[in-house]
Design a protein around this motif. Structure first.
Motif, PDB file in Angstrom:
ATOM      1  N   VAL A 265       3.996  19.664 -11.525  1.00 29.68           N
ATOM      2  CA  VAL A 265       3.942  18.454 -10.705  1.00 29.68           C
ATOM      3  C   VAL A 265       2.501  17.967 -10.595  1.00 29.68           C
ATOM      4  CG1 VAL A 265       4.413  17.463  -8.434  1.00 29.68           C
ATOM      5  CG2 VAL A 265       5.993  19.134  -9.409  1.00 29.68           C
ATOM      6  N   ARG A 266       1.552  18.899 -10.395  1.00 31.82           N
ATOM      7  CA  ARG A 266       0.155  18.497 -10.302  1.00 31.82           C
ATOM      8  C   ARG A 266      -0.335  17.868 -11.607  1.00 31.82           C
ATOM      9  NH1 ARG A 266      -0.294  23.172  -6.951  1.00 31.82           N
ATOM     10  NH2 ARG A 266      -0.720  24.503  -8.761  1.00 31.82           N
ATOM     11  N   GLN A 267       0.087  18.423 -12.746  1.00 29.82           N
ATOM     12  CA  GLN A 267      -0.307  17.851 -14.032  1.00 29.82           C
ATOM     13  C   GLN A 267       0.244  16.442 -14.198  1.00 29.82           C
ATOM     14  OE1 GLN A 267       1.116  20.707 -16.871  1.00 29.82           O
ATOM     15  NE2 GLN A 267      -0.496  22.198 -16.434  1.00 29.82           N
ATOM     16  N   TRP A 268       1.494  16.253 -13.796  1.00 26.59           N
ATOM     17  CA  TRP A 268       2.088  14.918 -13.883  1.00 26.59           C
ATOM     18  C   TRP A 268       1.370  13.928 -12.962  1.00 26.59           C
ATOM     19  CZ3 TRP A 268       4.999  12.726  -9.728  1.00 26.59           C
ATOM     20  CH2 TRP A 268       5.516  11.457 -10.029  1.00 26.59           C
ATOM     21  N   LEU A 269       1.013  14.385 -11.732  1.00 27.13           N
ATOM     22  CA  LEU A 269       0.294  13.520 -10.810  1.00 27.13           C
ATOM     23  C   LEU A 269      -1.073  13.123 -11.370  1.00 27.13           C
ATOM     24  CD1 LEU A 269       1.108  15.189  -7.369  1.00 27.13           C
ATOM     25  CD2 LEU A 269       1.735  12.887  -8.079  1.00 27.13           C
ATOM     26  N   ALA A 270      -1.739  14.092 -12.043  1.00 26.03           N
ATOM     27  CA  ALA A 270      -3.051  13.786 -12.632  1.00 26.03           C
ATOM     28  C   ALA A 270      -2.926  12.750 -13.746  1.00 26.03           C
ATOM     29  CB  ALA A 270      -3.695  15.059 -13.157  1.00 26.03           C
ATOM     30  N   ARG A 271      -1.833  12.835 -14.499  1.00 24.37           N
ATOM     31  CA  ARG A 271      -1.654  11.926 -15.619  1.00 24.37           C
ATOM     32  C   ARG A 271      -1.189  10.542 -15.188  1.00 24.37           C
ATOM     33  NH1 ARG A 271       3.228  13.226 -19.423  1.00 24.37           N
ATOM     34  NH2 ARG A 271       4.219  11.948 -17.802  1.00 24.37           N
ATOM     35  N   ASP A 272      -0.250  10.476 -14.224  1.00 21.14           N
ATOM     36  CA  ASP A 272       0.357   9.206 -13.820  1.00 21.14           C
ATOM     37  C   ASP A 272      -0.035   8.806 -12.395  1.00 21.14           C
ATOM     38  OD1 ASP A 272       1.536   9.173 -16.252  1.00 21.14           O
ATOM     39  OD2 ASP A 272       3.529   9.766 -15.553  1.00 21.14           O
ATOM     40  N   ARG A 273      -1.230   9.153 -11.986  1.00 21.97           N
ATOM     41  CA  ARG A 273      -1.646   8.897 -10.602  1.00 21.97           C
ATOM     42  C   ARG A 273      -1.585   7.409 -10.274  1.00 21.97           C
ATOM     43  NH1 ARG A 273      -7.353  10.847  -7.777  1.00 21.97           N
ATOM     44  NH2 ARG A 273      -6.958   9.917  -5.727  1.00 21.97           N
ATOM     45  N   HIS A 274      -2.047   6.549 -11.190  1.00 19.26           N
ATOM     46  CA  HIS A 274      -2.042   5.114 -10.917  1.00 19.26           C
ATOM     47  C   HIS A 274      -0.620   4.604 -10.711  1.00 19.26           C
ATOM     48  CE1 HIS A 274      -3.283   0.931 -11.014  1.00 19.26           C
ATOM     49  NE2 HIS A 274      -2.341   0.687 -11.926  1.00 19.26           N
ATOM     50  N   ALA A 275       0.315   5.085 -11.518  1.00 20.75           N
ATOM     51  CA  ALA A 275       1.707   4.653 -11.368  1.00 20.75           C
ATOM     52  C   ALA A 275       2.283   5.100 -10.034  1.00 20.75           C
ATOM     53  CB  ALA A 275       2.548   5.188 -12.529  1.00 20.75           C
ATOM     54  N   VAL A 276       1.908   6.298  -9.600  1.00 22.19           N
ATOM     55  CA  VAL A 276       2.390   6.789  -8.307  1.00 22.19           C
ATOM     56  C   VAL A 276       1.805   5.949  -7.176  1.00 22.19           C
ATOM     57  CG1 VAL A 276       2.321   8.744  -6.712  1.00 22.19           C
ATOM     58  CG2 VAL A 276       2.789   9.126  -9.136  1.00 22.19           C
ATOM     59  N   GLU A 277       0.518   5.612  -7.271  1.00 24.20           N
ATOM     60  CA  GLU A 277      -0.136   4.859  -6.209  1.00 24.20           C
ATOM     61  C   GLU A 277       0.349   3.423  -6.136  1.00 24.20           C
ATOM     62  OE1 GLU A 277      -4.262   5.279  -7.027  1.00 24.20           O
ATOM     63  OE2 GLU A 277      -4.424   7.270  -6.101  1.00 24.20           O
ATOM     64  N   THR A 278       0.894   2.894  -7.214  1.00 24.37           N
ATOM     65  CA  THR A 278       1.374   1.511  -7.226  1.00 24.37           C
ATOM     66  C   THR A 278       2.894   1.409  -7.223  1.00 24.37           C
ATOM     67  OG1 THR A 278       1.208   1.482  -9.654  1.00 24.37           O
ATOM     68  CG2 THR A 278      -0.693   0.671  -8.384  1.00 24.37           C
ATOM     69  N   CYS A 279       3.573   2.555  -7.090  1.00 25.13           N
ATOM     70  CA  CYS A 279       5.044   2.599  -7.065  1.00 25.13           C
ATOM     71  C   CYS A 279       5.638   1.975  -8.323  1.00 25.13           C
ATOM     72  CB  CYS A 279       5.589   1.906  -5.812  1.00 25.13           C
ATOM     73  SG  CYS A 279       7.351   2.269  -5.488  1.00 25.13           S
ATOM     74  N   THR A 280       5.058   2.330  -9.463  1.00 27.03           N
ATOM     75  CA  THR A 280       5.603   1.843 -10.748  1.00 27.03           C
ATOM     76  C   THR A 280       6.048   3.001 -11.650  1.00 27.03           C
ATOM     77  OG1 THR A 280       3.345   1.775 -11.656  1.00 27.03           O
ATOM     78  CG2 THR A 280       4.218  -0.262 -10.698  1.00 27.03           C
ATOM     79  N   ALA A 281       6.059   4.237 -11.097  1.00 26.93           N
ATOM     80  CA  ALA A 281       6.503   5.391 -11.884  1.00 26.93           C
ATOM     81  C   ALA A 281       8.034   5.420 -11.914  1.00 26.93           C
ATOM     82  CB  ALA A 281       5.957   6.680 -11.274  1.00 26.93           C
ATOM     83  N   ASP A 282       8.603   5.620 -13.083  1.00 27.30           N
ATOM     84  CA  ASP A 282      10.054   5.660 -13.244  1.00 27.30           C
ATOM     85  C   ASP A 282      10.535   7.107 -13.333  1.00 27.30           C
ATOM     86  OD1 ASP A 282      10.646   2.808 -13.457  1.00 27.30           O
ATOM     87  OD2 ASP A 282       9.437   2.925 -15.302  1.00 27.30           O
TER      88      ASP A 282
END
Length: 445
Positions: free
Chosen positions: A421-438
């Motif tokens: 989960v931490r690796q995914w957060l590091a990779r897609d942090r911008h998507a998580v912060e903008t609610c654009t992660a699918d």
């Protein structure tokens, strides 16, 4: 039936003396009226504070303020009882209430109000005693705020005098419901305008550790209640002697009017910052945890609940560097820093239920950017709903890290190793912060 033993006679004598003393203290109402009314006062306060006796983080600031918060029902009972006493005992048919009686006026008032206050003030203190005792056992900092407590008791005495004045004026059974309605409305005024806090015994809000009732407000309240009580006493005495107020005393009636008008025109500060407590801190990883010294016992639980959530998110990427007790907010340290989380630690807080969600929501500011307010990954769900659902599941998964064995059924993150989960957060942090992660982009799906 066997005759009572010799030990029963002394016990019976003690009971008879106690009943006789109660009758004397309650004369001319007998042995029941005042004890029952005082019992209602004490019981209502105890019932109102019973749930608080086992609360976490009790402090003297809050407990002192509870002397005002618990006044509502006891004040109605006490004022209603005073109205009943005056309506019964000051009627024109009473021999001792005749204008020519040597006892009418202040001597009669001293007898009646002394009786009323002698029963109701101790009953109120008795009802508050368990909460005071619980605070003394758990609070390691501070002391009772005498000005707040005395102000509340003076306010109760003024309302009793108001009830007595109403009974002396009406002089029939209607005095009691009239007094109850009047006191009920008066005690609700602080909820309409903060200025009423200065002249009504109840408060619209209660301070907790780190804040306290301002000294100016406390002194003003004490002065106002003393003046109101003296005014009600004087008017009742004049009413009983059938003498109209002297013309020379008319300007004095402007004093209570001015006392009421001033705080309504210029509202005083209700609370001020109490800067006499130092902070107690501890560090876990890259985050420092600080609490007011009066909350020293809460520091370990705050740290142990918040640290696993931050660690699961990734301490190097987490935007937090400080987690601070809200009781320290008045000091201004870190008040506007974006890397500081303020945690409200108040009497009755439930850290296991409050801290993990608060930390998780701070770590995931992107939830506010989600278009859809509700999430779903059911067939046919819209893209925005699926993205909202992902962040909701992520927040639940982060919260579950605070508890051993948590997160086994956390939806999209069920059974996933924290490192993934931490690796995914590091990779897609911008998507998580903008609610654009699918949800489809999660590497383990």
């Amino acid at each position: 039936m066997p005759a009572p033993g010799p030990a029963a006679a002394p016990r019976a004598a003690v009971v008879r003396r106690a009943v006789a003393a109660t009758r004397a203290a309650g004369w001319p109402f007998g042995a029941r009226f005042f004890p029952l009314a005082a019992g209602c006062v004490a019981a209502s306060v105890w019932l109102g504070t019973r749930a608080q006796l086992e609360w976490q983080a009790l402090d003297w600031t809050y407990t002192s303020a509870e002397f005002t918060a618990q006044l509502r029902f006891p004040a109605i009972v006490a004022a209603g009882a005073a109205a009943h006493v005056a309506a019964r005992l000051t009627h024109r048919t009473r021999i001792f209430a005749q204008p020519w009686s040597v006892r009418v006026g202040h001597p009669l008032l001293r007898r009646h109000l002394g009786q009323l206050l002698g029963w109701f003030l101790p009953a109120y203190l008795l009802g508050m005693a368990p909460l005071v005792w619980a605070t003394a056992r758990h609070a390691s900092y501070g002391h009772p705020h005498a000005l707040v407590v005395v102000g509340a008791l003076t306010g109760l005495a003024a309302l009793v005098a108001l009830g007595y004045l109403t009974g002396a004026l009406v002089q029939n059974v209607l005095a009691v419901p009239l007094t109850v309605a009047l006191v009920f409305l008066l005690l609700g005024l602080p909820n309409l305008h903060d200025g009423w806090n200065a002249v009504v015994p109840t408060l619209s809000a209660l301070p907790t550790l780190g804040r306290e009732q301002s000294l100016d407000l406390g002194l003003y309240r004490l002065l106002a209640f003393t003046v109101f009580g003296a005014l009600f006493w004087s008017l009742a005495a004049r009413l009983l002697t059938r003498r109209p107020p002297a013309a020379a005393h008319a300007p004095l009636l402007l004093v209570p009017v001015v006392l009421v008008a001033l705080p309504l025109l210029r509202t005083p500060a209700l609370f001020t910052y109490a800067g006499d407590g130092r902070e107690v801190c501890d560090t876990r990883g890259t985050v420092t945890y600080c609490v007011h010294e009066g909350h020293r016992a809460e520091l370990a639980e705050l740290r142990d609940l918040a640290a696993p959530v931050i660690a699961a998110y990734g301490p190097d990427r987490a935007p937090l560097r400080q987690v601070r007790d809200d009781a320290l907010a008045g000091a201004g340290t870190g008040a506007h820093r974006p890397d500081t989380l303020w945690v409200p630690i108040t009497p009755g807080w439930r850290p296991a239920e409050e801290v993990p969600p608060l930390v998780a929501s701070t770590l995931l500011p992107g939830r506010a950017a989600c278009v859809s307010p509700t999430g779903s990954i059911a067939a046919g769900a819209a893209t925005d709903e699926r993205r909202t659902h992902l962040l909701q599941d992520l927040a639940l998964w982060l919260q579950s890290r605070a508890f051993p064995g948590g997160g086994t059924d956390a939806g999209l993150f069920s059974g996933v190793a924290p490192e993934r989960v931490r690796q995914w957060l590091a990779r897609d942090r911008h998507a998580v912060e903008t609610c654009t992660a699918d949800p489809e982009d999660l590497p383990w799906r």
